[in-house]
Motif scaffolding. Structure first.
Motif, PDB file in Angstrom:
ATOM      1  N   PRO A 222       0.799  -1.231   0.000  1.00  0.00           N
ATOM      2  CA  PRO A 222       0.000   0.000   0.000  1.00  0.00           C
ATOM      3  C   PRO A 222       0.829   1.277   0.000  1.00  0.00           C
ATOM      4  O   PRO A 222       0.309   2.336  -0.349  1.00  0.00           O
ATOM      5  N   ALA A 223       2.103   1.199   0.369  1.00  0.00           N
ATOM      6  CA  ALA A 223       2.931   2.407   0.331  1.00  0.00           C
ATOM      7  C   ALA A 223       3.072   2.935  -1.088  1.00  0.00           C
ATOM      8  O   ALA A 223       3.352   4.116  -1.296  1.00  0.00           O
ATOM      9  N   ILE A 245       3.112  -5.276  10.167  1.00  0.00           N
ATOM     10  CA  ILE A 245       3.868  -6.470   9.799  1.00  0.00           C
ATOM     11  C   ILE A 245       3.584  -6.758   8.330  1.00  0.00           C
ATOM     12  O   ILE A 245       2.423  -6.797   7.917  1.00  0.00           O
ATOM     13  N   THR A 246       4.622  -6.936   7.546  1.00  0.00           N
ATOM     14  CA  THR A 246       4.460  -7.238   6.127  1.00  0.00           C
ATOM     15  C   THR A 246       4.917  -8.662   5.855  1.00  0.00           C
ATOM     16  O   THR A 246       6.005  -9.070   6.277  1.00  0.00           O
ATOM     17  N   LEU A 251      11.371  -7.320  -0.323  1.00  0.00           N
ATOM     18  CA  LEU A 251      11.472  -6.192   0.601  1.00  0.00           C
ATOM     19  C   LEU A 251      10.878  -4.969  -0.098  1.00  0.00           C
ATOM     20  O   LEU A 251      11.585  -4.144  -0.668  1.00  0.00           O
ATOM     21  N   SER A 252       9.561  -4.882  -0.053  1.00  0.00           N
ATOM     22  CA  SER A 252       8.849  -3.810  -0.740  1.00  0.00           C
ATOM     23  C   SER A 252       8.982  -2.502   0.027  1.00  0.00           C
ATOM     24  O   SER A 252       9.539  -2.453   1.131  1.00  0.00           O
ATOM     25  N   GLU A 253       8.437  -1.439  -0.573  1.00  0.00           N
ATOM     26  CA  GLU A 253       8.444  -0.148   0.110  1.00  0.00           C
ATOM     27  C   GLU A 253       7.672  -0.227   1.421  1.00  0.00           C
ATOM     28  O   GLU A 253       8.055   0.384   2.423  1.00  0.00           O
ATOM     29  N   ALA A 256       9.728  -2.077   3.998  1.00  0.00           N
ATOM     30  CA  ALA A 256      10.793  -1.230   4.541  1.00  0.00           C
ATOM     31  C   ALA A 256      10.280  -0.314   5.644  1.00  0.00           C
ATOM     32  O   ALA A 256      11.053   0.125   6.503  1.00  0.00           O
ATOM     33  N   LEU A 257       8.980  -0.027   5.634  1.00  0.00           N
ATOM     34  CA  LEU A 257       8.381   0.828   6.658  1.00  0.00           C
ATOM     35  C   LEU A 257       7.801   0.025   7.814  1.00  0.00           C
ATOM     36  O   LEU A 257       7.242   0.598   8.750  1.00  0.00           O
TER      37      LEU A 257
END
Length: 451
Positions: A222-223, A245-246, A251-253, A256-257
């Protein structure tokens, strides 16, 4: 027979509706000519000489409400409409680039060379419609209407399928119908999963996400692609420390957040979800009262003609993608012979008898083995336990590649907070093989915890 005149009439209607999209923006002026309430407070006030036009981003899956800033008849900026609590995503903001792109098609073009030579010539709308009508008529005469395969997605097609309801289907009905696709790429697995678990369509209220204490971005980014979610997520973080938690192969944007990133192999999400279900059941982390009252977990079911012990039977079932050594067509729910939710049967722990699930004053059993009319029945909950029991941390690691010691901590955190949200729609996790099973796994988690 489909006449050219009839075809032109319907093409004009469909083409006119498509043109409403205006390169992806549906435009309508404010009746008063002024900006909507809240625009100035959101820092989107119109500059002197700028007219603000309400619009929507049709190529974006959520059809976000936007504001188009127009100066001297030219679109100069696109912002989110604060009346709808929207943070415009990059796709919505970039519609201005498509609108004024030098590569945008403004009139019909016909190939002037061989395929791949990129040689084109401009033709009139009359020539274009004549060519299409003649080709359609030839296909209809030679192969029949089943030769037309029509499918689409969002964008201007959405204006035809939903914005002007029925017009798209009406066009193909002029040919006697067409060959449809079962669903679409966007969120077919989500729709199928919701139908299987909830028996109907889903609904979503993004403004409610701000109340979540935990977000699982499952195969979702969603970022970048659904920034409307991120606005609420950041607000939830600021107001009550919500965590993110992703679960994603890359390692998507968004990863990373995140507070935690779980890397898994593509297409193995259902196995990870079932591993989480096992932890919920083994450690008693599920909301038992919610499960009794609001799910079909207490409904009595039998496997086979006379029933069996699901827990004993399941010990020999393999985990992963292997076929179960049982025929799922032999799985039968016990009913009273009627139809509808009230016709199913549960075992009342208080009265010690089979009753309808909506009987007042009962306590439906989730566990146990009950013989009714010489046939052995067990609650659906036992079937879920039998399936999930195969997905130990070691098995989950073998299938997904995720660390075996990651499953329990993520599950415990998900179960410990209320409310928690799984962001799943319109993303990669449900656009793979077994995507519907992934969605069902997500819905198991939500149903077991009351989220």
């Amino acid at each position: 027979m489909q006449s050219r005149r009839s075809f032109l009439k319907w093409s004009a209607l469909v083409g006119g509706a498509s043109a409403l999209g205006g390169g992806g923006l549906l435009l309508s002026r404010y009746p008063t000519g002024g900006a909507p309430a809240g625009v100035a407070g959101a820092g989107a006030a119109a500059a002197a000489g700028t007219r603000i036009v309400r619009t929507a981003n049709t190529p974006e899956c959520l059809h976000c409400a936007l504001l188009a800033h127009v100066e001297d008849g030219r679109l100069v900026k696109v912002t989110g409409d604060p009346d709808f609590n929207i943070l415009a995503c990059a796709r919505g903001i970039s519609r201005i680039r498509q609108l004024y792109s030098p590569h945008r098609l403004k009139y019909p073009m016909r190939r002037a060379g061989r395929r791949g030579e990129d040689r084109w010539e401009r033709i009139t709308w009359e020539e274009a419609l004549d060519t299409i009508a003649e080709r359609y008529q030839r296909i209809l005469e030679e192969d029949g209407n089943q030769a037309f395969l029509a499918f689409g997605g969002t964008g201007n097609w959405s204006s035809l399928s939903t914005g002007v309801r029925g017009l798209y289907s009406a066009f193909w009905n002029r040919f006697g119908g067409n060959t449809p696709i079962i669903s679409q790429l966007c969120c077919a697995s989500v729709s199928s999963g919701f139908n299987a678990i909830f028996g109907g369509a889903r609904s979503e209220f993004r403004d409610d996400l701000v109340h979540s204490r935990l977000f699982l971005a499952w195969g979702n980014n969603p970022a970048v692609s659904n920034q409307g979610y991120m606005k609420n997520l950041f607000q939830a973080r600021e107001e009550h420390g919500a965590r993110l938690i992703t679960i994603d192969p890359r390692l998507s944007e968004t990863a990373a957040l995140s507070d935690r990133w779980i890397q898994i192999r593509p297409g193995t999400d259902a196995a990870y979800a079932l591993g989480m279900v096992k932890v919920l059941l083994d450690e008693g982390l599920f909301d038992e009262e919610y499960v009794r009252r609001f799910t079909n977990a207490p409904f009595l079911v039998r496997l086979g003609e006379r029933g069996c012990d699901l827990q004993a039977e399941s010990r020999g079932w393999p985990a992963g993608g292997e076929t179960l050594p049982v025929d799922l067509r032999d799985l039968r729910l016990l009913t009273d012979g009627g139809s509808g939710p009230g016709s199913f049967v549960v075992w009342d722990e208080i009265g010690g008898r089979p009753v309808a699930p909506d009987t007042p004053g009962i306590r439906p059993a989730l566990r146990g083995d009950y013989t009714i009319g010489g046939v052995r029945y067990q609650p659906v909950f036992e079937w879920m336990r039998a399936n999930a029991a195969r997905y130990t941390p070691e098995v989950v690691h073998r299938i997904t590649g995720a660390p075996a010691d990651s499953v329990a901590p993520v599950t415990r955190e998900y179960a410990a907070v209320r409310p928690a949200a799984i962001i799943q729609n319109m993303a990669g996790a449900q656009r793979t093989d077994h995507g519907t099973l992934t969605v069902i796994g997500h819905l198991y988690l939500a149903s077991l915890t009351g989220n």
